[in-house]
Design a protein around this motif. Structure first.
Motif, PDB file in Angstrom:
ATOM      1  N   LEU A 139       4.507  -1.603   5.410  1.00  0.00           N
ATOM      2  CA  LEU A 139       3.791  -0.366   5.135  1.00  0.00           C
ATOM      3  C   LEU A 139       2.586  -0.660   4.246  1.00  0.00           C
ATOM      4  O   LEU A 139       2.719  -1.307   3.203  1.00  0.00           O
ATOM      5  CB  LEU A 139       4.724   0.626   4.444  1.00  0.00           C
ATOM      6  CG  LEU A 139       4.219   2.065   4.307  1.00  0.00           C
ATOM      7  CD1 LEU A 139       4.078   2.713   5.683  1.00  0.00           C
ATOM      8  CD2 LEU A 139       5.165   2.879   3.429  1.00  0.00           C
ATOM      9  N   VAL A 140       1.401  -0.198   4.665  1.00  0.00           N
ATOM     10  CA  VAL A 140       0.183  -0.427   3.903  1.00  0.00           C
ATOM     11  C   VAL A 140      -0.501   0.906   3.622  1.00  0.00           C
ATOM     12  O   VAL A 140      -0.422   1.850   4.420  1.00  0.00           O
ATOM     13  CB  VAL A 140      -0.796  -1.374   4.632  1.00  0.00           C
ATOM     14  CG1 VAL A 140      -0.213  -2.762   4.739  1.00  0.00           C
ATOM     15  CG2 VAL A 140      -1.159  -0.848   6.018  1.00  0.00           C
ATOM     16  N   ARG A 141      -1.174   0.978   2.485  1.00  0.00           N
ATOM     17  CA  ARG A 141      -1.846   2.212   2.078  1.00  0.00           C
ATOM     18  C   ARG A 141      -3.229   2.288   2.706  1.00  0.00           C
ATOM     19  O   ARG A 141      -4.264   2.273   2.046  1.00  0.00           O
ATOM     20  CB  ARG A 141      -1.941   2.275   0.554  1.00  0.00           C
ATOM     21  CG  ARG A 141      -2.236   3.662   0.004  1.00  0.00           C
ATOM     22  CD  ARG A 141      -2.460   3.616  -1.489  1.00  0.00           C
ATOM     23  NE  ARG A 141      -3.675   2.865  -1.801  1.00  0.00           N
ATOM     24  CZ  ARG A 141      -4.007   2.475  -3.035  1.00  0.00           C
ATOM     25  NH1 ARG A 141      -3.205   2.733  -4.041  1.00  0.00           N
ATOM     26  NH2 ARG A 141      -5.130   1.796  -3.250  1.00  0.00           N
ATOM     27  N   ILE A 142      -3.246   2.376   4.026  1.00  0.00           N
ATOM     28  CA  ILE A 142      -4.494   2.421   4.777  1.00  0.00           C
ATOM     29  C   ILE A 142      -4.306   3.408   5.925  1.00  0.00           C
ATOM     30  O   ILE A 142      -3.372   3.260   6.708  1.00  0.00           O
ATOM     31  CB  ILE A 142      -4.861   1.033   5.352  1.00  0.00           C
ATOM     32  CG1 ILE A 142      -4.952  -0.007   4.241  1.00  0.00           C
ATOM     33  CG2 ILE A 142      -6.173   1.097   6.122  1.00  0.00           C
ATOM     34  CD1 ILE A 142      -4.951  -1.425   4.742  1.00  0.00           C
ATOM     35  N   PRO A 143      -5.132   4.430   6.064  1.00  0.00           N
ATOM     36  CA  PRO A 143      -4.990   5.380   7.171  1.00  0.00           C
ATOM     37  C   PRO A 143      -5.224   4.702   8.520  1.00  0.00           C
ATOM     38  O   PRO A 143      -6.023   3.754   8.626  1.00  0.00           O
ATOM     39  CB  PRO A 143      -6.078   6.428   6.893  1.00  0.00           C
ATOM     40  CG  PRO A 143      -6.443   6.245   5.453  1.00  0.00           C
ATOM     41  CD  PRO A 143      -6.230   4.797   5.161  1.00  0.00           C
ATOM     42  N   LEU A 144      -4.548   5.189   9.551  1.00  0.00           N
ATOM     43  CA  LEU A 144      -4.694   4.607  10.887  1.00  0.00           C
ATOM     44  C   LEU A 144      -6.141   4.695  11.370  1.00  0.00           C
ATOM     45  O   LEU A 144      -6.639   3.780  12.033  1.00  0.00           O
ATOM     46  CB  LEU A 144      -3.769   5.334  11.862  1.00  0.00           C
ATOM     47  CG  LEU A 144      -3.584   4.662  13.224  1.00  0.00           C
ATOM     48  CD1 LEU A 144      -2.835   3.351  13.076  1.00  0.00           C
ATOM     49  CD2 LEU A 144      -2.841   5.585  14.185  1.00  0.00           C
ATOM     50  N   ALA A 145      -6.837   5.779  11.025  1.00  0.00           N
ATOM     51  CA  ALA A 145      -8.234   5.941  11.464  1.00  0.00           C
ATOM     52  C   ALA A 145      -9.113   4.825  10.917  1.00  0.00           C
ATOM     53  O   ALA A 145     -10.038   4.350  11.592  1.00  0.00           O
ATOM     54  CB  ALA A 145      -8.772   7.301  11.032  1.00  0.00           C
ATOM     55  N   GLN A 146      -8.837   4.383   9.698  1.00  0.00           N
ATOM     56  CA  GLN A 146      -9.629   3.307   9.118  1.00  0.00           C
ATOM     57  C   GLN A 146      -9.358   1.983   9.827  1.00  0.00           C
ATOM     58  O   GLN A 146     -10.270   1.197  10.091  1.00  0.00           O
ATOM     59  CB  GLN A 146      -9.337   3.168   7.627  1.00  0.00           C
ATOM     60  CG  GLN A 146     -10.205   2.110   6.951  1.00  0.00           C
ATOM     61  CD  GLN A 146      -9.947   2.028   5.452  1.00  0.00           C
ATOM     62  OE1 GLN A 146      -9.496   2.988   4.846  1.00  0.00           O
ATOM     63  NE2 GLN A 146     -10.236   0.886   4.870  1.00  0.00           N
ATOM     64  N   LEU A 147      -8.099   1.735  10.157  1.00  0.00           N
ATOM     65  CA  LEU A 147      -7.780   0.518  10.903  1.00  0.00           C
ATOM     66  C   LEU A 147      -8.417   0.561  12.293  1.00  0.00           C
ATOM     67  O   LEU A 147      -8.918  -0.448  12.781  1.00  0.00           O
ATOM     68  CB  LEU A 147      -6.264   0.362  11.030  1.00  0.00           C
ATOM     69  CG  LEU A 147      -5.516  -0.043   9.766  1.00  0.00           C
ATOM     70  CD1 LEU A 147      -4.021  -0.077  10.018  1.00  0.00           C
ATOM     71  CD2 LEU A 147      -5.987  -1.402   9.265  1.00  0.00           C
TER      72      LEU A 147
ATOM     73  N   ASP B 262      -0.858   9.145   5.202  1.00  0.00           N
ATOM     74  CA  ASP B 262      -2.035   8.396   4.772  1.00  0.00           C
ATOM     75  C   ASP B 262      -1.792   6.894   4.767  1.00  0.00           C
ATOM     76  O   ASP B 262      -2.649   6.127   4.337  1.00  0.00           O
ATOM     77  CB  ASP B 262      -2.456   8.840   3.364  1.00  0.00           C
ATOM     78  CG  ASP B 262      -3.012  10.260   3.359  1.00  0.00           C
ATOM     79  OD1 ASP B 262      -3.524  10.687   4.409  1.00  0.00           O
ATOM     80  OD2 ASP B 262      -2.918  10.928   2.313  1.00  0.00           O
ATOM     81  N   TYR B 263      -0.624   6.495   5.240  1.00  0.00           N
ATOM     82  CA  TYR B 263      -0.263   5.084   5.313  1.00  0.00           C
ATOM     83  C   TYR B 263      -0.202   4.657   6.778  1.00  0.00           C
ATOM     84  O   TYR B 263      -0.277   5.480   7.697  1.00  0.00           O
ATOM     85  CB  TYR B 263       1.103   4.837   4.664  1.00  0.00           C
ATOM     86  CG  TYR B 263       1.120   4.989   3.161  1.00  0.00           C
ATOM     87  CD1 TYR B 263       1.275   3.884   2.335  1.00  0.00           C
ATOM     88  CD2 TYR B 263       0.988   6.238   2.562  1.00  0.00           C
ATOM     89  CE1 TYR B 263       1.299   4.022   0.948  1.00  0.00           C
ATOM     90  CE2 TYR B 263       1.008   6.393   1.179  1.00  0.00           C
ATOM     91  CZ  TYR B 263       1.169   5.276   0.381  1.00  0.00           C
ATOM     92  OH  TYR B 263       1.187   5.405  -0.982  1.00  0.00           O
ATOM     93  N   ALA B 264      -0.063   3.357   6.986  1.00  0.00           N
ATOM     94  CA  ALA B 264       0.152   2.816   8.326  1.00  0.00           C
ATOM     95  C   ALA B 264       1.244   1.759   8.239  1.00  0.00           C
ATOM     96  O   ALA B 264       1.320   1.012   7.250  1.00  0.00           O
ATOM     97  CB  ALA B 264      -1.133   2.218   8.887  1.00  0.00           C
ATOM     98  N   ARG B 265       2.071   1.700   9.260  1.00  0.00           N
ATOM     99  CA  ARG B 265       3.107   0.671   9.311  1.00  0.00           C
ATOM    100  C   ARG B 265       2.718  -0.366  10.357  1.00  0.00           C
ATOM    101  O   ARG B 265       2.497  -0.032  11.523  1.00  0.00           O
ATOM    102  CB  ARG B 265       4.482   1.262   9.632  1.00  0.00           C
ATOM    103  CG  ARG B 265       5.598   0.218   9.582  1.00  0.00           C
ATOM    104  CD  ARG B 265       6.986   0.843   9.611  1.00  0.00           C
ATOM    105  NE  ARG B 265       7.278   1.600   8.405  1.00  0.00           N
ATOM    106  CZ  ARG B 265       7.709   1.050   7.272  1.00  0.00           C
ATOM    107  NH1 ARG B 265       7.876  -0.270   7.182  1.00  0.00           N
ATOM    108  NH2 ARG B 265       7.953   1.813   6.223  1.00  0.00           N
ATOM    109  N   LEU B 266       2.604  -1.626   9.904  1.00  0.00           N
ATOM    110  CA  LEU B 266       2.239  -2.729  10.781  1.00  0.00           C
ATOM    111  C   LEU B 266       3.519  -3.376  11.308  1.00  0.00           C
ATOM    112  O   LEU B 266       4.353  -3.839  10.523  1.00  0.00           O
ATOM    113  CB  LEU B 266       1.423  -3.774  10.022  1.00  0.00           C
ATOM    114  CG  LEU B 266       0.250  -3.269   9.166  1.00  0.00           C
ATOM    115  CD1 LEU B 266      -0.387  -4.424   8.418  1.00  0.00           C
ATOM    116  CD2 LEU B 266      -0.773  -2.533  10.011  1.00  0.00           C
ATOM    117  N   TYR B 267       3.654  -3.435  12.603  1.00  0.00           N
ATOM    118  CA  TYR B 267       4.823  -4.064  13.216  1.00  0.00           C
ATOM    119  C   TYR B 267       4.443  -5.465  13.686  1.00  0.00           C
ATOM    120  O   TYR B 267       3.493  -5.638  14.461  1.00  0.00           O
ATOM    121  CB  TYR B 267       5.332  -3.235  14.390  1.00  0.00           C
ATOM    122  CG  TYR B 267       5.998  -1.946  13.965  1.00  0.00           C
ATOM    123  CD1 TYR B 267       7.371  -1.880  13.763  1.00  0.00           C
ATOM    124  CD2 TYR B 267       5.248  -0.792  13.753  1.00  0.00           C
ATOM    125  CE1 TYR B 267       7.990  -0.698  13.360  1.00  0.00           C
ATOM    126  CE2 TYR B 267       5.854   0.395  13.351  1.00  0.00           C
ATOM    127  CZ  TYR B 267       7.220   0.430  13.156  1.00  0.00           C
ATOM    128  OH  TYR B 267       7.820   1.602  12.754  1.00  0.00           O
TER     129      TYR B 267
END
Length: 284
Positions: free
Chosen positions: A208-216, A196-201
């Motif tokens: 690491l952010v508490r945002i699902p990839l689908a939402q981004l 349920d998280y996404a890692r921004l490179y």
């Protein structure tokens, strides 16, 4: 009702500042007065008063509402207020159609940073607001968001101010050991799903952010991010190669030559987008 600050020498944004402390109101008002794109500043000491201002009988705000514009271009709102908090007020404002841009102001970090992002806030400012340039950047982001939404910008006077180009610099608040760091979207090289998280490179590490990839994907698709795999989201303009290998297609990202897999279900759409891209170097 508190005094309205108007800069008669320039036309531009109409802004509402909300803070339950007089010092907070004075601090953000002073910074906004010093910005050449801000023309009119209204103030309120809590969310209830802010909502009364937005629906009130100020002549200019009435005209804007009748024209199908948001009553104000932006609301700069303190997060920690009695009664309705800044986040709760933001949820109310997000239901307006059209809604004003949201900029949150706070003296502490926390989960509110993620909540602010989920509400579509264009920026997240940390007190004390000693840096005029940082507030100016927030104003630029408001103007860019108005442009992206095809709303008159800035302010209610058509053609009054030249609008800066959209610099695609939305920020993502990231929590690390009790500190909130703001990561610019245009610094993100690729995004990887992690539950349920996404890692921004980015070029200086990962976050690491508490945002699902689908939402981004939903929010960033309109500014050039594309889904290439169930686990990866990348900016189209950073793809330098599309390679075919024994196990399928991969893309190469930027100068770091990071190679990421492309799933079969996303291959055709990705090829189409690369062919339509104004950047040279891709064939059919």
């Amino acid at each position: 009702m508190h005094p309205t600050v108007t800069n008669e020498s320039a036309a531009g944004l109409v802004v509402l500042c909300v803070d339950d402390e007089k010092a907070g109101i004075e601090m953000i008002t002073e910074r906004l007065e010093n910005n050449r794109h801000v023309r009119k500043i209204l103030t309120a000491f809590d969310a209830a008063e802010a909502l009364r201002v937005l629906s009130g009988n100020d002549d200019e705000l009435v005209t804007r509402r009748k024209a199908g514009m948001p009553a104000v271009d932006a609301v700069f709102c303190d997060l920690n207020m009695p009664g309705l908090t800044g986040i709760e007020m933001g949820r109310v404002l997000s239901e307006f159609n059209p809604a004003p841009c949201l900029v949150f102001v706070t003296g502490v970090g926390g989960d509110e940073a993620v909540d602010a992002f989920e509400l579509g806030a264009v920026d997240y400012l940390l007190k004390p607001l000693n840096d005029q340039a940082r507030v100016d950047k927030a104003v630029d982001r408001v103007i860019a968001k108005l442009r992206l939404n095809n709303l008159p910008a800035p302010g209610a006077t058509p053609g009054a101010v030249a609008v800066p180009e959209n610099r695609d610099d939305e920020v993502i608040p990231v929590e690390l050991a009790g500190t909130t760091k703001l990561v610019a979207r245009n610094s993100v090289r690729w995004v990887e799903a992690q539950g349920d998280y996404a890692r921004l490179y980015t070029s200086d590490g990962s976050h690491l952010v508490r945002i699902p990839l689908a939402q981004l994907e939903e929010r960033w698709g309109k500014v050039g991010f594309v889904r290439i795999h169930r686990s990866y989201l990348v900016p189209l303009n950073l793809i330098t190669e599309l390679r075919m290998g024994a196990s399928g297609y991969t893309v190469v990202i930027g100068s770091e030559e990071k190679e990421l897999p492309v799933s079969r279900r996303h291959t055709r759409e990705l090829k189409d987008k690369l062919v339509r891209s104004p950047r040279a170097g891709f064939g059919s």
